[in-house]
Enzyme design. Structure first.
Site, PDB file in Angstrom:
ATOM      1  N   ALA A  66       2.720   1.497   8.091  1.00  0.00           N
ATOM      2  CA  ALA A  66       3.571   0.455   8.677  1.00  0.00           C
ATOM      3  C   ALA A  66       2.852  -0.249   9.819  1.00  0.00           C
ATOM      4  O   ALA A  66       2.130   0.374  10.597  1.00  0.00           O
ATOM      5  CB  ALA A  66       4.877   1.064   9.179  1.00  0.00           C
ATOM      6  N   ALA A  67       3.049  -1.552   9.894  1.00  0.00           N
ATOM      7  CA  ALA A  67       2.391  -2.347  10.936  1.00  0.00           C
ATOM      8  C   ALA A  67       2.999  -3.731  10.980  1.00  0.00           C
ATOM      9  O   ALA A  67       3.686  -4.156  10.049  1.00  0.00           O
ATOM     10  CB  ALA A  67       0.888  -2.458  10.652  1.00  0.00           C
ATOM     11  N   ARG A  68       2.742  -4.406  12.087  1.00  0.00           N
ATOM     12  CA  ARG A  68       2.969  -5.856  12.097  1.00  0.00           C
ATOM     13  C   ARG A  68       1.724  -6.447  11.455  1.00  0.00           C
ATOM     14  O   ARG A  68       0.626  -6.346  11.989  1.00  0.00           O
ATOM     15  CB  ARG A  68       3.150  -6.395  13.519  1.00  0.00           C
ATOM     16  CG  ARG A  68       3.521  -7.882  13.534  1.00  0.00           C
ATOM     17  CD  ARG A  68       3.817  -8.379  14.950  1.00  0.00           C
ATOM     18  NE  ARG A  68       4.498  -9.660  14.918  1.00  0.00           N
ATOM     19  CZ  ARG A  68       3.904 -10.850  14.949  1.00  0.00           C
ATOM     20  NH1 ARG A  68       2.584 -10.923  15.030  1.00  0.00           N
ATOM     21  NH2 ARG A  68       4.600 -11.966  14.923  1.00  0.00           N
TER      22      ARG A  68
ATOM     23  N   VAL B 238       0.832  -1.201   0.000  1.00  0.00           N
ATOM     24  CA  VAL B 238       0.000   0.000   0.000  1.00  0.00           C
ATOM     25  C   VAL B 238       0.871   1.258   0.000  1.00  0.00           C
ATOM     26  O   VAL B 238       0.596   2.219  -0.728  1.00  0.00           O
ATOM     27  CB  VAL B 238      -0.954   0.009   1.203  1.00  0.00           C
ATOM     28  CG1 VAL B 238      -1.713   1.333   1.294  1.00  0.00           C
ATOM     29  CG2 VAL B 238      -1.949  -1.151   1.104  1.00  0.00           C
TER      30      VAL B 238
ATOM     31  N   SER C 105      -7.919  -1.738   9.397  1.00  0.00           N
ATOM     32  CA  SER C 105      -8.331  -2.968   8.713  1.00  0.00           C
ATOM     33  C   SER C 105      -9.792  -3.256   8.989  1.00  0.00           C
ATOM     34  O   SER C 105     -10.301  -2.967  10.088  1.00  0.00           O
ATOM     35  CB  SER C 105      -7.477  -4.151   9.183  1.00  0.00           C
ATOM     36  OG  SER C 105      -8.014  -5.374   8.722  1.00  0.00           O
TER      37      SER C 105
ATOM     38  N   LYS D 142      -5.283  -3.500  15.976  1.00  0.00           N
ATOM     39  CA  LYS D 142      -5.688  -2.368  15.145  1.00  0.00           C
ATOM     40  C   LYS D 142      -6.817  -1.577  15.825  1.00  0.00           C
ATOM     41  O   LYS D 142      -6.842  -0.340  15.785  1.00  0.00           O
ATOM     42  CB  LYS D 142      -6.130  -2.857  13.768  1.00  0.00           C
ATOM     43  CG  LYS D 142      -4.997  -3.235  12.833  1.00  0.00           C
ATOM     44  CD  LYS D 142      -4.237  -2.003  12.370  1.00  0.00           C
ATOM     45  CE  LYS D 142      -3.279  -2.303  11.242  1.00  0.00           C
ATOM     46  NZ  LYS D 142      -2.581  -1.101  10.735  1.00  0.00           N
TER      47      LYS D 142
ATOM     48  N   GLY E 105      -4.794 -22.978 -15.252  1.00  0.00           N
ATOM     49  CA  GLY E 105      -5.895 -23.848 -15.631  1.00  0.00           C
ATOM     50  C   GLY E 105      -6.166 -24.965 -14.647  1.00  0.00           C
ATOM     51  O   GLY E 105      -6.734 -26.001 -15.015  1.00  0.00           O
ATOM     52  N   ILE E 106      -5.793 -24.781 -13.401  1.00  0.00           N
ATOM     53  CA  ILE E 106      -6.023 -25.817 -12.384  1.00  0.00           C
ATOM     54  C   ILE E 106      -7.514 -25.840 -12.039  1.00  0.00           C
ATOM     55  O   ILE E 106      -8.085 -24.809 -11.673  1.00  0.00           O
ATOM     56  CB  ILE E 106      -5.195 -25.515 -11.118  1.00  0.00           C
ATOM     57  CG1 ILE E 106      -3.692 -25.540 -11.456  1.00  0.00           C
ATOM     58  CG2 ILE E 106      -5.527 -26.497 -10.004  1.00  0.00           C
ATOM     59  CD1 ILE E 106      -2.813 -25.111 -10.300  1.00  0.00           C
TER      60      ILE E 106
ATOM     61  N   TYR F   8      -4.263  -9.505  15.345  1.00  0.00           N
ATOM     62  CA  TYR F   8      -4.064  -8.381  14.436  1.00  0.00           C
ATOM     63  C   TYR F   8      -5.233  -7.408  14.513  1.00  0.00           C
ATOM     64  O   TYR F   8      -5.056  -6.201  14.685  1.00  0.00           O
ATOM     65  CB  TYR F   8      -3.884  -8.901  13.015  1.00  0.00           C
ATOM     66  CG  TYR F   8      -3.822  -7.824  11.957  1.00  0.00           C
ATOM     67  CD1 TYR F   8      -2.700  -7.011  11.834  1.00  0.00           C
ATOM     68  CD2 TYR F   8      -4.871  -7.637  11.065  1.00  0.00           C
ATOM     69  CE1 TYR F   8      -2.644  -6.022  10.857  1.00  0.00           C
ATOM     70  CE2 TYR F   8      -4.813  -6.660  10.088  1.00  0.00           C
ATOM     71  CZ  TYR F   8      -3.706  -5.860   9.981  1.00  0.00           C
ATOM     72  OH  TYR F   8      -3.656  -4.890   9.015  1.00  0.00           O
TER      73      TYR F   8
END
Length: 326
Positions: free
Chosen positions: A80-82, A19, A125, A155, A200-201, A151
Site C-alpha cells: 500500500a502506498a500513495r 501488485v 520503486s 519511497k 491499429g493506430i 513519489y
C-alpha cells in the site's frame, strides 16, 4: 535454516491493488495464510488452500492502529502506498507522499516490531534510483539514489527509515525496487499503448533506440515470495525486472505480436518527437518513451538463487488476453 513457507502468516497491505492481488492469489495457492488489509471487503479466491482474513481499514495513516491485523503475523508485505500520479494537482505533493509513504509506513513497521514480526518486505520503486540511465549502464543496488519526484523521494525516505528501524530492533528488512509492472489488469499508460496497438493506430515510434526494464506481475510476485522467510533476503535491497530489456520500438512490436495484429509504427526521429511533445506540454511522456531506464538484477539472481520464471513474451500474452476480447 529457511523457515517453511507453509507455516508463514502474512500481513498484506494494498491487497486489492494491482501488485497486491497478484501476491495474495499466489500466496494462498501456496497454502500461506494471509491477513489482507483493504478499504473494501474481499472475497476468498476459489481453488486456493491458504486461509484468508480480511480487515477493513479506510486509509493508511501515521496513527493507524495495527494491533488487530498484526496478531499472529510473521511477515509484513507492504504494498500500500500513495502512488505516483501523472497529473499532480496538489500544491504540496511531497507532504502528502511523506504522510502515507513514510510516516504511515514507519508507524506500521514500528508496531510490527512490537508484535514480534520477523520480516518486513517493502515494495519500493526504481524511482528511488532515478528516472533514466545511459544505455548499457543500468542501475545497480550500489548506485547512489537520485529520486527526482515526490513519489521517489518519499519511497527513498521510507527505505532509510525502515533500514534504521531494522538495525535498532532486529526485524529483518527486505526492500524490492521494481520498474514498471505489467500484467493482466494493467492500467494507465501501458494499457493505453496496448489499446493503440490493438486498434491499429499508427504511432511515430519506429526509431526509438532506448533500453528500458519492465517486470511482469507474476515475476515480481515470484520474487516477493522468494524473499519470504528467506535469511538471504534479510536487510537487503533488490532491483527487479524480467531480465530482458526492450526499446520502446521493440516493446510495441512485441505487443503487436502478442495481440496478433500488424505493428503500425512510423519512423520519426526521437529528438524531434521530444521537441514536439515539449511544445504541447507532454515532455514527461516523451521522456518515458524515448529515454532509457535499465536495472541490473545480477545481485537479485545471485543472492536469492532466483530467475524470472516467465519471459517477456509469456508476460505480454497473459497481459493482452482480456484486451483482445474487450
Amino acid at each position: 535454516m529457511n523457515t517453511s513457507k507453509q507455516n508463514a502468516s502474512i500481513l498484506l497491505t494494498g491487497a486489492t491493488g494491482f501488485v497486491g492481488q497478484g501476491i495474495l492469489k499466489q500466496a494462498l495457492l501456496q497454502s500461506i495464510d494471509v491477513c489482507c488489509v483493504s478499504r473494501k471487503a474481499m472475497q476468498m479466491i476459489s481453488g486456493t488452500t491458504g486461509n484468508m482474513r480480511n480487515i477493513l481499514m479506510p486509509e493508511l495513516a501515521p496513527d493507524t492502529d495495527w494491533s488487530a491485523a498484526l496478531s499472529g503475523i510473521s511477515t509484513v508485505i507492504h504494498c500500500a502506498a500513495r502512488v505516483h500520479v501523472m497529473e499532480e494537482t496538489s500544491a504540496d505533493p511531497l507532504t502528502l507522499f511523506r504522510r502515507v509513504n513514510v510516516a504511515a509506513t514507519l508507524n506500521l513497521a514500528r508496531q510490527a516490531t512490537l508484535a514480534g514480526v520477523r520480516q518486513f518486505i517493502f515494495i519500493s520503486s526504481v524511482k528511488v534510483n532515478g528516472e533514466q540511465t545511459t544505455p548499457g549502464q543500468p542501475y545497480t543496488e550500489e548506485c547512489s539514489p537520485q529520486p527526482e519526484d515526490a513519489y521517489g523521494i518519499s519511497k527513498y525516505e521510507a527505505e532509510l527509515a525502515l533500514l534504521e528501524l531494522g538495525r535498532n530492533t532486529g526485524m529483518a528488512i527486505t526492500i524490492i525496487r521494481p520498474p514498471l509492472v505489467y500484467g493482466p489488469g494493467v492500467r494507465a499508460n501501458f494499457l493505453s499503448l496496448l489499446q493503440s496497438v490493438r486498434r491499429g493506430i499508427p504511432l511515430p515510434l519506429a526509431s526509438i533506440h532506448n533500453q528500458r526494464s519492465f517486470i511482469y506481475l507474476d515475476n515480481l510476485v515470484s520474487l516477493v515470495l522468494c524473499c519470504l522467510d528467506n535469511p538471504k533476503a534479510n536487510n537487503q535491497i533488490f532491483l527487479a525486472s524480467d531480465g530482458h530489456d526492450l526499446s520502446t520500438t521493440e516493446l510495441l512490436q512485441a505487443c503487436a505480436t502478442a495481440l496478433d495484429v500488424p505493428s503500425r509504427l512510423i519512423p520519426f526521429p526521437a529528438k524531434l518527437l521530444s521537441l514536439a511533445a515539449s511544445l504541447i506540454g507532454k515532455k514527461s511522456m516523451a521522456d518515458r518513451l524515448c529515454q532509457s531506464l535499465q536495472v541490473d538484477i545480477s545481485k537479485t539472481k545471485q543472492v536469492l538463487d532466483w530467475v524470472p520464471p516467465y519471459t517477456v513474451a509469456q508476460g505480454l500474452l497473459a497481459t493482452v488476453k482480456n484486451i483482445k476480447t474487450s
